[in-house]
Design a protein around this motif. Structure first.
Motif, PDB file in Angstrom:
ATOM      1  N   ILE A  34       1.022  -1.229   0.036  1.00  0.00           N
ATOM      2  CA  ILE A  34       0.159   0.092  -0.063  1.00  0.00           C
ATOM      3  C   ILE A  34       0.977   1.278  -0.019  1.00  0.00           C
ATOM      4  O   ILE A  34       0.459   2.268  -0.977  1.00  0.00           O
ATOM      5  CB  ILE A  34      -0.887  -0.088   1.157  1.00  0.00           C
ATOM      6  N   VAL A  35       1.873   1.202   0.985  1.00  0.00           N
ATOM      7  CA  VAL A  35       2.789   2.461   0.874  1.00  0.00           C
ATOM      8  C   VAL A  35       3.507   2.722  -0.294  1.00  0.00           C
ATOM      9  O   VAL A  35       3.600   3.602  -0.796  1.00  0.00           O
ATOM     10  CB  VAL A  35       3.803   2.636   2.072  1.00  0.00           C
ATOM     11  N   GLU A  37       2.606   1.730  -3.477  1.00  0.00           N
ATOM     12  CA  GLU A  37       1.491   2.120  -4.376  1.00  0.00           C
ATOM     13  C   GLU A  37       1.312   3.855  -4.224  1.00  0.00           C
ATOM     14  O   GLU A  37       1.208   4.543  -5.132  1.00  0.00           O
ATOM     15  CB  GLU A  37       0.146   1.562  -4.303  1.00  0.00           C
ATOM     16  N   ALA A  38       1.102   4.094  -3.000  1.00  0.00           N
ATOM     17  CA  ALA A  38       1.065   5.465  -2.457  1.00  0.00           C
ATOM     18  C   ALA A  38       2.238   6.383  -2.524  1.00  0.00           C
ATOM     19  O   ALA A  38       2.042   7.803  -2.651  1.00  0.00           O
ATOM     20  CB  ALA A  38       0.525   5.738  -1.079  1.00  0.00           C
ATOM     21  N   GLY A  39       3.552   5.675  -2.634  1.00  0.00           N
ATOM     22  CA  GLY A  39       4.682   6.662  -2.922  1.00  0.00           C
ATOM     23  C   GLY A  39       5.173   7.110  -1.544  1.00  0.00           C
ATOM     24  O   GLY A  39       5.498   8.047  -1.491  1.00  0.00           O
ATOM     25  N   MET A  40       4.802   6.432  -0.496  1.00  0.00           N
ATOM     26  CA  MET A  40       4.923   6.933   1.094  1.00  0.00           C
ATOM     27  C   MET A  40       5.816   5.674   1.538  1.00  0.00           C
ATOM     28  O   MET A  40       6.226   4.878   1.134  1.00  0.00           O
ATOM     29  CB  MET A  40       3.494   6.946   1.821  1.00  0.00           C
ATOM     30  N   SER A  41       6.351   6.267   2.814  1.00  0.00           N
ATOM     31  CA  SER A  41       7.082   5.392   3.600  1.00  0.00           C
ATOM     32  C   SER A  41       6.265   4.724   4.692  1.00  0.00           C
ATOM     33  O   SER A  41       5.091   4.944   4.920  1.00  0.00           O
ATOM     34  CB  SER A  41       8.053   6.273   4.636  1.00  0.00           C
ATOM     35  N   LEU A  42       6.657   3.374   5.278  1.00  0.00           N
ATOM     36  CA  LEU A  42       6.051   2.701   6.284  1.00  0.00           C
ATOM     37  C   LEU A  42       5.575   3.781   7.313  1.00  0.00           C
ATOM     38  O   LEU A  42       4.544   3.625   8.200  1.00  0.00           O
ATOM     39  CB  LEU A  42       6.815   1.604   6.789  1.00  0.00           C
ATOM     40  N   ALA A  43       6.774   4.686   7.642  1.00  0.00           N
ATOM     41  CA  ALA A  43       6.318   5.567   8.837  1.00  0.00           C
ATOM     42  C   ALA A  43       5.273   6.646   8.599  1.00  0.00           C
ATOM     43  O   ALA A  43       4.150   6.688   9.531  1.00  0.00           O
ATOM     44  CB  ALA A  43       7.617   6.549   8.920  1.00  0.00           C
ATOM     45  N   SER A  44       5.038   6.858   7.376  1.00  0.00           N
ATOM     46  CA  SER A  44       3.645   7.724   6.911  1.00  0.00           C
ATOM     47  C   SER A  44       2.420   6.846   7.164  1.00  0.00           C
ATOM     48  O   SER A  44       1.617   7.427   7.661  1.00  0.00           O
ATOM     49  CB  SER A  44       3.943   7.990   5.455  1.00  0.00           C
ATOM     50  N   HIS A  46       1.946   4.546   9.450  1.00  0.00           N
ATOM     51  CA  HIS A  46       1.750   4.107  10.971  1.00  0.00           C
ATOM     52  C   HIS A  46       1.372   5.633  11.668  1.00  0.00           C
ATOM     53  O   HIS A  46       0.697   5.580  12.676  1.00  0.00           O
ATOM     54  CB  HIS A  46       2.956   3.765  11.646  1.00  0.00           C
ATOM     55  N   TYR A  47       1.916   6.530  11.094  1.00  0.00           N
ATOM     56  CA  TYR A  47       1.686   8.126  11.555  1.00  0.00           C
ATOM     57  C   TYR A  47      -0.027   8.386  11.186  1.00  0.00           C
ATOM     58  O   TYR A  47      -0.540   8.796  11.898  1.00  0.00           O
ATOM     59  CB  TYR A  47       2.463   8.947  10.623  1.00  0.00           C
ATOM     60  N   ALA A  48      -0.701   7.927   9.962  1.00  0.00           N
ATOM     61  CA  ALA A  48      -2.018   8.038   9.572  1.00  0.00           C
ATOM     62  C   ALA A  48      -2.908   7.161  10.265  1.00  0.00           C
ATOM     63  O   ALA A  48      -4.172   7.611  10.450  1.00  0.00           O
ATOM     64  CB  ALA A  48      -1.948   8.079   7.981  1.00  0.00           C
ATOM     65  N   PHE A  49      -2.421   5.925  10.349  1.00  0.00           N
ATOM     66  CA  PHE A  49      -3.408   4.803  10.638  1.00  0.00           C
ATOM     67  C   PHE A  49      -2.819   4.027  11.877  1.00  0.00           C
ATOM     68  O   PHE A  49      -1.644   3.651  12.003  1.00  0.00           O
ATOM     69  CB  PHE A  49      -3.801   3.781   9.794  1.00  0.00           C
ATOM     70  N   ASP A  50      -3.626   3.554  12.705  1.00  0.00           N
ATOM     71  CA  ASP A  50      -3.126   2.690  13.794  1.00  0.00           C
ATOM     72  C   ASP A  50      -2.873   1.286  13.406  1.00  0.00           C
ATOM     73  O   ASP A  50      -1.844   0.480  13.949  1.00  0.00           O
ATOM     74  CB  ASP A  50      -4.298   2.737  14.946  1.00  0.00           C
ATOM     75  N   LEU A  55      -7.314   1.311   8.338  1.00  0.00           N
ATOM     76  CA  LEU A  55      -7.373   1.539   7.081  1.00  0.00           C
ATOM     77  C   LEU A  55      -8.593   1.023   6.335  1.00  0.00           C
ATOM     78  O   LEU A  55      -9.193   1.556   5.429  1.00  0.00           O
ATOM     79  CB  LEU A  55      -6.242   1.230   6.327  1.00  0.00           C
ATOM     80  N   LEU A  56      -8.710  -0.395   6.712  1.00  0.00           N
ATOM     81  CA  LEU A  56      -9.853  -0.960   5.846  1.00  0.00           C
ATOM     82  C   LEU A  56     -11.338  -0.415   6.400  1.00  0.00           C
ATOM     83  O   LEU A  56     -12.157  -0.447   5.559  1.00  0.00           O
ATOM     84  CB  LEU A  56      -9.885  -2.461   6.301  1.00  0.00           C
TER      85      LEU A  56
END
Length: 200
Positions: A34-35, A37-44, A46-50, A55-56
């Motif tokens: 998912i990250v 595909e989004a072009g983000m980091s794993l840290a991003s 866990h910052y956005a979702f618990d 997310l689901l």
């Protein structure tokens, strides 16, 4: 670099998850995929979702919102309640043809959640969202047409969900839109006949 708000990050991750899982199924939707595909980091993430389950929940609400928009976008009062619901069915079928992976994923999510006690609340939340959307659709149909439902809208909403679930699953198997539309036409006539109050 400008900071990205949590809301924007969450929305981008949900959209990425939907693309990943619409293509490859629920199992393909790992946090890493998912990250990526989004072009983000794993840290991003866990910052956005618990958690991925968090997310689901957002994903389910987002897909139900898209379904509702597709069904209600072309609704008019022409043809009374039957005509109004036929417009809604046509709008939903266009969505189904355009995004079959979304609907297959929703079905997969339901069945997966029912086998996992920790995720069973997600299935209940999914169908609660369906019920709310169906209720709003039926209320809007009555407003647009000046019609009235003779039976409780909560009861009719459950029946509507049952009809749409069956039509969706059958279409996903055979991809026969004309047959699905014909079946829904008959179902809508019976639905309105049983559920609407006679004018007077």
């Amino acid at each position: 670099m400008a900071r990205v708000s949590v809301e924007h990050r969450r929305a981008a991750l949900v959209d990425a998850a939907l693309r990943v899982m619409a293509r490859g199924g629920l199992a393909a939707g790992t946090t890493r995929a998912i990250v990526g595909e989004a072009g983000m980091s794993l840290a991003s993430f866990h910052y956005a979702f618990d958690s991925r389950d968090d997310l689901l929940r957002d994903l389910v609400r987002g897909v139900v919102g898209r379904e509702f928009s597709a069904a209600t976008g072309g609704m008019t009062g022409d043809g009374g309640l039957v005509g109004c619901l036929r417009h809604a069915a046509a709008g939903y079928l266009e969505h189904l043809e355009r995004e079959p992976g979304h609907e297959q994923l929703m079905l997969e999510l339901t069945l997966h959640a029912l086998r996992d006690p920790a995720l069973q609340p997600l299935a209940r939340e999914q169908y609660r969202a369906y019920t709310e959307a169906a209720t709003r659709l039926l209320e809007r149909a009555a407003e647009l047409t000046g019609g009235r439902w003779a039976r409780p809208v909560s009861e009719l909403a459950r029946l509507l969900i049952t009809l749409v679930d069956g039509a969706t699953t059958t279409w996903l198997v055979d991809r026969d839109t004309a047959a699905t539309q014909a079946a829904l036409d008959v179902a809508i006539e019976a639905f309105v006949s049983a559920g609407a109050a006679a004018p007077g």
